[in-house]
Design a protein around this motif. Structure first.
Motif, short mmCIF file in Angstrom:
data_model
loop_
_atom_site.label_atom_id
_atom_site.label_comp_id
_atom_site.label_asym_id
_atom_site.label_seq_id
_atom_site.Cartn_x
_atom_site.Cartn_y
_atom_site.Cartn_z
N VAL A 218 -23.08 -15.35 14.68
CA VAL A 218 -22.51 -14.12 14.14
C VAL A 218 -23.12 -13.97 12.75
CG1 VAL A 218 -20.41 -12.88 13.45
CG2 VAL A 218 -20.35 -14.45 15.42
N TRP A 219 -23.65 -12.79 12.44
CA TRP A 219 -24.36 -12.61 11.18
C TRP A 219 -24.12 -11.21 10.62
CZ3 TRP A 219 -26.25 -12.26 16.01
CH2 TRP A 219 -26.93 -11.10 16.35
N GLY A 220 -24.51 -11.04 9.38
CA GLY A 220 -24.38 -9.74 8.74
C GLY A 220 -24.83 -9.81 7.30
N THR A 221 -24.33 -8.87 6.50
CA THR A 221 -24.67 -8.84 5.08
C THR A 221 -23.39 -8.69 4.26
OG1 THR A 221 -25.00 -6.45 5.09
CG2 THR A 221 -26.95 -7.81 5.49
N ALA A 222 -23.51 -9.06 3.00
CA ALA A 222 -22.40 -8.99 2.04
C ALA A 222 -23.01 -9.12 0.65
CB ALA A 222 -21.39 -10.10 2.31
N SER A 223 -22.17 -9.21 -0.34
CA SER A 223 -22.66 -9.47 -1.70
C SER A 223 -23.20 -10.89 -1.78
CB SER A 223 -21.52 -9.32 -2.71
OG SER A 223 -21.05 -8.00 -2.75
N ALA A 224 -24.25 -11.08 -2.53
CA ALA A 224 -24.81 -12.42 -2.74
C ALA A 224 -23.71 -13.35 -3.24
CB ALA A 224 -25.97 -12.38 -3.72
N GLY A 225 -23.60 -14.51 -2.63
CA GLY A 225 -22.61 -15.50 -3.04
C GLY A 225 -21.20 -15.27 -2.51
N GLU A 226 -20.99 -14.19 -1.76
CA GLU A 226 -19.66 -13.90 -1.23
C GLU A 226 -19.31 -14.87 -0.10
OE1 GLU A 226 -17.25 -10.14 0.75
OE2 GLU A 226 -19.18 -9.80 -0.19
N SER A 227 -18.08 -15.33 -0.11
CA SER A 227 -17.57 -16.21 0.96
C SER A 227 -17.16 -15.35 2.15
CB SER A 227 -16.38 -17.01 0.44
OG SER A 227 -15.88 -17.83 1.48
N ILE A 228 -17.64 -15.71 3.33
CA ILE A 228 -17.38 -14.96 4.56
C ILE A 228 -16.70 -15.90 5.55
CG2 ILE A 228 -18.40 -13.63 6.45
CD1 ILE A 228 -18.92 -12.46 3.62
N THR A 229 -15.63 -15.44 6.19
CA THR A 229 -14.94 -16.21 7.22
C THR A 229 -14.96 -15.42 8.52
OG1 THR A 229 -13.50 -17.25 5.59
CG2 THR A 229 -12.78 -17.30 7.89
N VAL A 230 -15.36 -16.09 9.60
CA VAL A 230 -15.40 -15.50 10.93
C VAL A 230 -14.40 -16.27 11.78
CG1 VAL A 230 -16.83 -15.04 12.96
CG2 VAL A 230 -17.82 -14.85 10.67
N ALA A 231 -13.49 -15.54 12.45
CA ALA A 231 -12.47 -16.20 13.26
C ALA A 231 -12.37 -15.53 14.63
CB ALA A 231 -11.11 -16.13 12.56
N ILE A 232 -12.21 -16.37 15.66
CA ILE A 232 -11.97 -15.91 17.02
C ILE A 232 -11.28 -17.04 17.78
CG2 ILE A 232 -14.22 -16.63 17.91
CD1 ILE A 232 -14.12 -14.07 19.70
N ALA A 233 -10.40 -16.67 18.68
CA ALA A 233 -9.67 -17.65 19.48
C ALA A 233 -9.06 -18.69 18.55
CB ALA A 233 -10.56 -18.25 20.55
N ASP A 234 -9.35 -19.95 18.76
CA ASP A 234 -8.74 -21.01 17.95
C ASP A 234 -9.70 -21.58 16.91
OD1 ASP A 234 -10.44 -22.24 19.70
OD2 ASP A 234 -9.04 -23.79 20.32
N GLN A 235 -10.74 -20.84 16.55
CA GLN A 235 -11.67 -21.38 15.57
C GLN A 235 -11.96 -20.41 14.44
OE1 GLN A 235 -15.98 -21.67 16.75
NE2 GLN A 235 -15.14 -21.28 18.80
N SER A 236 -12.35 -20.99 13.32
CA SER A 236 -12.67 -20.23 12.13
C SER A 236 -13.85 -20.92 11.44
CB SER A 236 -11.45 -20.19 11.20
OG SER A 236 -11.73 -19.47 10.04
N LYS A 237 -14.85 -20.14 11.06
CA LYS A 237 -16.03 -20.68 10.38
C LYS A 237 -16.23 -19.91 9.08
CE LYS A 237 -17.31 -23.28 13.90
NZ LYS A 237 -17.72 -24.65 13.90
N THR A 238 -16.62 -20.64 8.04
CA THR A 238 -16.84 -20.02 6.74
C THR A 238 -18.24 -20.32 6.26
OG1 THR A 238 -14.49 -20.21 6.19
CG2 THR A 238 -16.00 -19.89 4.36
N THR A 239 -18.85 -19.34 5.60
CA THR A 239 -20.17 -19.50 5.03
C THR A 239 -20.23 -18.68 3.74
OG1 THR A 239 -22.55 -19.43 5.51
CG2 THR A 239 -21.24 -17.55 6.25
N VAL A 240 -21.36 -18.75 3.06
CA VAL A 240 -21.57 -17.99 1.82
C VAL A 240 -22.85 -17.17 2.00
CG1 VAL A 240 -22.05 -18.17 -0.65
CG2 VAL A 240 -20.40 -19.72 0.43
N ALA A 241 -22.78 -15.89 1.63
CA ALA A 241 -23.95 -15.03 1.71
C ALA A 241 -25.01 -15.52 0.73
CB ALA A 241 -23.57 -13.59 1.40
N GLY A 242 -26.26 -15.51 1.20
CA GLY A 242 -27.37 -15.96 0.37
C GLY A 242 -27.68 -14.98 -0.75
N ALA A 243 -28.69 -15.32 -1.55
CA ALA A 243 -29.10 -14.47 -2.67
C ALA A 243 -29.52 -13.08 -2.19
CB ALA A 243 -30.24 -15.13 -3.43
#
Length: 171
Positions: free
Chosen positions: A29-54
């Motif tokens: 799962v991918w997309g765009t956001a502000s540089a350095g923004e924390s992004i959380t993706v959740a579905i069913a019983d799982q949740s994943k977090t990442t940080v948008a790159g520069a």
């Protein structure tokens, strides 16, 4: 003078309501956001977090999911995107020869098998999307009419044989 630019979390059009995700393998799962923004993706019983790159680009890989229906995919950062009516099953991509794009409406008048298949519509566990399109569509008579006849016939048979949701992408 300096200014801060805030970009909302965005997703490409393939992540829309009625989305179908591939079962039994990692799902990006991918997309765009502000540089350095924390992004959380959740579905069913799982949740994943990442940080948008520069460059503002982000990506997570969901753990393999089993076949399912009626899920909600939530993507959160400075804003929250909610994708509803998500299915997990088989996802197939059709591309290549020009006949792959031949729409159902062109063939249904001369194909009794396709007419019989269409008469049984709608197919709530079959979803359709065209590359560059605006999102997933349910396989209703109105939507299927403009979709690839080859892919739709393949997807209807596959869904019947495997008894799992089917997503069809025309490239």
């Amino acid at each position: 003078i300096s200014s801060v630019v805030q970009a909302e979390v965005t997703l490409p059009p393939v992540f829309s309501d009625h989305l179908v995700l591939q079962r039994e393998m990692e799902v990006p799962v991918w997309g765009t956001a502000s540089a350095g923004e924390s992004i959380t993706v959740a579905i069913a019983d799982q949740s994943k977090t990442t940080v948008a790159g520069a460059d503002g680009v982000w990506k997570v890989s969901l753990d393999p999911l089993t076949a399912a229906e009626g899920l909600t995919l939530t993507v959160s950062g400075t804003n929250t995107l909610v994708i509803t009516d998500v299915l997990v099953g088989e996802v197939w991509f059709g591309s290549g020869q020009s006949n792959m794009a031949g729409p159902v409406r062109t063939y249904k008048g001369n194909d009794p098998g396709l007419q019989k298949t269409l008469a049984a519509a709608p197919y709530p566990r079959i979803r359709l999307i065209k590359s560059g399109g605006t999102g997933w569509q349910l396989a209703t008579p109105a939507n299927v009419d403009a979709f690839s006849a080859l892919l739709f016939a393949f997807g209807e048979r596959l869904q019947g044989d495997l008894a799992v949701p089917v997503g069809l992408i025309l490239g």
